[in-house]
Design a protein around this motif. Structure first.
Motif, short mmCIF file in Angstrom:
data_model
loop_
_atom_site.label_atom_id
_atom_site.label_comp_id
_atom_site.label_asym_id
_atom_site.label_seq_id
_atom_site.Cartn_x
_atom_site.Cartn_y
_atom_site.Cartn_z
N ILE A 14 0.92 -1.06 -0.09
CA ILE A 14 -0.06 -0.09 0.03
C ILE A 14 0.86 1.47 -0.16
N ARG A 18 1.10 3.95 -2.91
CA ARG A 18 1.06 5.21 -2.85
C ARG A 18 1.91 6.32 -3.23
N LEU A 32 -10.16 7.23 0.00
CA LEU A 32 -10.61 6.02 0.40
C LEU A 32 -11.83 6.25 1.71
N LEU A 39 -4.65 5.04 7.83
CA LEU A 39 -3.75 4.72 6.64
C LEU A 39 -2.26 4.58 7.04
N GLU A 43 -0.06 1.28 6.63
CA GLU A 43 1.13 1.28 5.94
C GLU A 43 2.12 0.79 6.80
N ASP A 54 -11.82 -2.98 3.80
CA ASP A 54 -10.44 -2.14 3.68
C ASP A 54 -9.84 -2.68 2.37
N PHE A 58 -8.91 -1.04 -1.08
CA PHE A 58 -7.58 -0.69 -1.78
C PHE A 58 -7.57 -1.38 -3.05
#
Length: 270
Positions: A14, A18, A32, A39, A43, A54, A58
């Motif tokens: 993730i 990003r 999101l 978040l 991560e 979730d 994603f």
């Protein structure tokens, strides 16, 4: 016996995706519907069990399957594979590069060799992954093909690949892993948004571009993006209704001269 625990790459993936999109945590969290703190925790791997919603969010946002987000360390993939993933070709199962390819089989469960006639070329672009469309194509059983692999027959048009004659039928083998293609390999390329196939000498570059060259030097080489390529089929053989021309006397003389030059060169070096 205890099974070895499966390593999970979700948190790192993730963050990698990003940053690849040059998004801040605040921007992605807003997209999101998450808080930046949540978040950041995901991560960092501090959320051991994210909610199913979730995972789905994603996956839908990045257009990458949950299975891939969990099991594949995306930062270790090459640029071409990443671009394929981002183009919607998520086929990385257990780290392998497998594409979703529709095939048909005979009564003995052996793969057919489908023929894509000229009138079906445009339809192939939309239906290449549709089992019903593939099943509607003419089928052949060809001798001496390798036992492993998927083969298809494509009609060629134009003179860009002379001396392969125009209107030949190209027998080609499906390539799942494009990075395995050696430089200047003759291939049938299926490009998005085009009504015809491309038969070119193909070189796949590490930067996600593919160089296409004709054997006929009257046609200039050009480059396409991996994202614009739907399928690649490597040349195996061709059939033609044209009888080959006899070798000219000039060609014979030139060959004899080259052979003589090579012998002279070998003697000079010895």
């Amino acid at each position: 016996m205890n099974q070895k625990a499966q390593k999970i790459f979700f948190a790192g993936n993730i963050k990698f995706l990003r940053e690849r999109r040059k998004m801040s945590q605040e921007a992605l969290a807003a997209k999101l519907g998450l808080t930046r703190a949540k978040l950041a925790a995901i991560e960092a791997g501090n959320t051991k069990s994210p909610q199913p919603a979730d995972y789905l969010n994603f996956s839908e946002f990045f257009k990458i399957s949950i299975d891939t987000l969990l099991k594949i360390e995306l930062s270790k993939l090459g640029e071409i594979k990443l671009r394929e993933l981002e183009a919607g070709n998520d086929v990385y199962i257990r780290g392998g590069n497998l594409r979703v390819l529709a095939i048909s089989v005979d009564r003995s469960n052996n793969e057919n060799v489908e023929y894509v006639p000229v009138k079906a070329k445009a339809g192939y672009m939309a239906g290449c992954n549709d089992p019903e469309f593939i099943a509607s194509l003419p089928k052949f059983s060809l001798p001496n093909l390798p036992a492993q692999g998927t083969f298809r027959i494509f009609p060629s048009t134009g003179d860009s690949m002379l001396p392969v004659p125009e209107n030949s039928d190209i027998i080609a083998q499906y390539v799942a892993d494009w990075t395995s293609i050696k430089a200047d390999t003759p291939c049938i390329i299926i490009l998005k948004g085009q009504q015809d196939f491309v038969f070119k000498m193909t070189t796949v570059h590490a930067d996600g571009t593919i160089l296409l060259k004709s054997l006929n030097t009257a046609y200039a080489p050009y480059t396409v993006e991996a994202n614009d390529v739907m399928e690649i089929w490597q040349f195996y053989a061709y059939t033609s209704r044209e009888f080959p021309e006899a070798r000219s006397e000039m060609a014979t003389v030139l060959t004899a001269i080259r052979n003589l030059e090579e012998k002279i060169g070998q003697r000079s070096n010895s």
